[in-house]
Design an enzyme around this catalytic site. Structure first.
Site, PDB file in Angstrom:
ATOM      1  N   TYR A   1       0.860  -1.196   0.000  1.00 54.14           N
ATOM      2  CA  TYR A   1       0.000   0.000   0.000  1.00 54.14           C
ATOM      3  C   TYR A   1       0.888   1.234   0.000  1.00 54.14           C
ATOM      4  CZ  TYR A   1      -3.396   3.434   1.796  1.00 54.14           C
ATOM      5  OH  TYR A   1      -4.205   4.539   1.976  1.00 54.14           O
TER       6      TYR A   1
ATOM      7  N   ASP B   1       9.330   2.127   0.207  1.00 56.99           N
ATOM      8  CA  ASP B   1       8.294   2.789   0.991  1.00 56.99           C
ATOM      9  C   ASP B   1       8.478   2.332   2.431  1.00 56.99           C
ATOM     10  OD1 ASP B   1       6.021   3.449   2.405  1.00 56.99           O
ATOM     11  OD2 ASP B   1       4.658   3.117   0.726  1.00 56.99           O
TER      12      ASP B   1
ATOM     13  N   LYS C   1       4.520   8.351   9.209  1.00 57.25           N
ATOM     14  CA  LYS C   1       4.100   7.688  10.452  1.00 57.25           C
ATOM     15  C   LYS C   1       5.016   7.975  11.644  1.00 57.25           C
ATOM     16  CE  LYS C   1       1.315   3.994   8.389  1.00 57.25           C
ATOM     17  NZ  LYS C   1      -0.063   4.295   8.664  1.00 57.25           N
TER      18      LYS C   1
HETATM   19  N1  PLP Z   1       2.840   3.694   2.531  1.00 54.88           N
HETATM   20  C1  PLP Z   1       2.638   2.786   3.477  1.00 54.88           C
HETATM   21  C2  PLP Z   1       3.531   1.586   3.539  1.00 54.88           C
HETATM   22  C3  PLP Z   1       1.603   2.931   4.394  1.00 54.88           C
HETATM   23  O1  PLP Z   1       1.377   1.998   5.316  1.00 54.88           O
HETATM   24  C4  PLP Z   1       0.790   4.089   4.308  1.00 54.88           C
HETATM   25  C5  PLP Z   1      -0.323   4.289   5.248  1.00 54.88           C
HETATM   26  O2  PLP Z   1      -0.739   3.419   5.955  1.00 54.88           O
HETATM   27  C6  PLP Z   1       1.051   5.020   3.304  1.00 54.88           C
HETATM   28  C7  PLP Z   1       2.085   4.816   2.434  1.00 54.88           C
HETATM   29  C8  PLP Z   1       0.214   6.259   3.195  1.00 54.88           C
HETATM   30  O3  PLP Z   1       0.507   7.091   4.252  1.00 54.88           O
HETATM   31  P1  PLP Z   1      -0.560   8.199   4.766  1.00 54.88           P
HETATM   32  O4  PLP Z   1      -1.682   7.437   5.396  1.00 54.88           O
HETATM   33  O5  PLP Z   1       0.239   9.015   5.735  1.00 54.88           O
HETATM   34  O6  PLP Z   1      -0.985   8.974   3.582  1.00 54.88           O
END
Ligand code: PLP
Length: 437
Positions: free
Chosen positions: A153, A253, A281
């Site tokens: 994700y 990511d 996060k």
């Molecule tokens: N990338 C990863 C691995 C994530 O777990 C998340 C959110 O859970 C995101 C990107 C997106 O981050 P945000 O919720 O701060 O937009």
């Protein structure tokens, strides 16, 4: 503790939360401000406040929290150092639409800690900096295709919300997954720029890269949105080598793994340095800070024709929270928290085994995952998708009624506030929940 060993009684009630969510729904769609807060039984909760490892809800329940702000609050809900830093910075003003001195310190800290981070730009959310990474990769390579993996994700925007948690009936063959959109209303052509592959399969990745049209391979370097799965030995190294061989960039990511798998993230833990990294996060313990970091000449493209903007980027109060968070993320923090996180995992595994419940408890000390019904540890999304989600949901609800809040998808996030006493109280609740289900 109760003498019969069945754990704390399942007594918590959530009527006031239900009432407030219903009232919210008059003004807020579904009563909540993120679709990811809609799902969980018995319904979305409303919290009055947080305290260390606990949340206190509007029904007066004091709940041990393993959501940890979806992974963000690695120092717990009320770290004094972060709160003081925020208060101090707030007194100096809110938003300058210019630079604040604290940005230098914030950027330096990240660049000193995260191996791939030579330079960076700050943003406000993981979704946003994922977009910045994709734009940068396309600008740098002159190519369009981004390789994305099933179950990973990278935020909620149209061009990446594909095959994040597809039903297996819609996902197509595992060696050639069918792209599955994540939302109604999504631009169907936005997925054209993606190539979806199964993760942890180096041969498939090498074959795809050999076609010579890939701008970047984007992945969670340990898959933590579905499961908490480490890369197979050699996979990350092989992915980097294949990217190099075929002119593609490697993007990690680390929105979840950053500052949870260690101070330098998964890239430090597994010894593989990507071209670009995105962070969010836990970077600021719950304040809205994200970053795109990487090789200097790539990041410098943002000052040379590749647009990256954002009114709230490097918001000074959030920067102060980030600096204080990073200063608190000492080697001792990781040592101490990891002991508790590991004890929790081992304890849960033992209880489930003794109860004859088939389950896999896997992952990392500060972020792990429980999947019911699997014979062997999951290696990719399809393994996790085959787990018994209905049984796990019953387990999660049984835990909540005993004052322990965990994500329904099986993830557990641990903070430095989850001390030995809290871990033992959690294990007692696990015993009770296991008896109930
Ligand atoms: N990338 C990863 C691995 C994530 O777990 C998340 C959110 O859970 C995101 C990107 C997106 O981050 P945000 O919720 O701060 O937009």
């Amino acid at each position: 503790m109760r003498a019969n060993g069945s754990g704390p009684a399942a007594t918590l009630r959530f009527e006031e939360s239900a009432r407030q969510i219903a009232a919210n729904a008059r003004y807020i769609a579904g009563g909540v401000n993120s679709n990811f807060r809609l799902g969980m039984a018995p319904g979305p909760l409303v919290f009055e406040r947080g305290e260390g490892a606990h949340l206190i809800d509007v029904d007066g329940n004091r709940i041990i929290d393993y959501y940890c702000g979806m992974g963000a609050t690695v120092l717990g809900h009320t770290p004094a150092r972060v709160i003081e830093a925020v208060q101090r910075q707030a007194e100096r003003g809110i938003l300058f639409a210019g630079q604040a001195p604290i940005e230098h310190e914030a950027a330096k800290l990240i660049c000193e800690r995260v191996p791939s981070a030579e330079r960076l730009r700050f943003g406000s959310s993981g979704s946003e900096v994922a977009q910045a990474a994709i734009r940068l990769a396309r600008a740098a390579t002159g190519r369009r295709t981004i390789v994305k993996f099933e179950g990973h994700y990278h935020g909620w925007f149209d061009n990446v919300l594909w095959s994040t948690a597809p039903g297996l009936n819609a996902a197509g063959p595992s060696d050639a997954p069918t792209p599955v959109a994540g939302s109604r209303g999504q631009d169907p052509s936005a997925g054209d720029g993606l190539s979806i592959l199964g993760w942890n399969d180096l041969a498939a990745l090498e074959a795809r890269l050999a076609r010579g049209d890939v701008a970047a391979v984007m992945m969670e370097p340990a898959m933590c949105n579905q499961g908490a799965i480490a890369p197979l030995p050699g996979y990350l190294q092989g992915a980097l080598a294949a990217c190099r061989a075929h002119g593609a960039l490697l993007i990690f990511d680390e929105v979840i793994t950053g500052f949870r798998l260690g101070r330098g993230g998964a890239q430090e833990r597994f010894g593989v340095t990507p071209d670009l990294t995105i962070l969010a996060k836990a970077i600021a313990n719950g304040f809205p800070v994200a970053a795109i970091a990487g090789r200097g000449e790539l990041i410098d493209m943002f000052a040379d024709g590749v647009l990256h903007g954002g009114t709230f980027n490097a918001q000074p109060i959030a920067m102060a929270a980030m600096v204080a968070t990073q200063q608190s993320l000492t080697p001792e923090h990781y040592e101490r928290s990891s002991v508790h996180g590991q004890r929790l995992q081992d304890g849960i595994r033992e209880i489930l085994t003794q109860a004859g419940i088939k389950a896999q408890v896997a992952g990392f000390p500060l972020m792990f995952h429980i999947a019911f019904g699997l014979d062997a540890p999951a290696r990719d999304y399809r393994d996790v998708a085959a787990s018994d989600k209905a049984a796990y949901s019953r387990f999660a609800l049984a835990l909540l009624k005993r004052g322990v809040r965990v994500l329904e998808r099986g993830a557990w996030f641990v903070s430095s506030e989850h001390d030995a006493g809290i871990i033992e109280a959690t294990l007692e609740a696990v015993r009770g929940a296991v008896r109930e289900i």
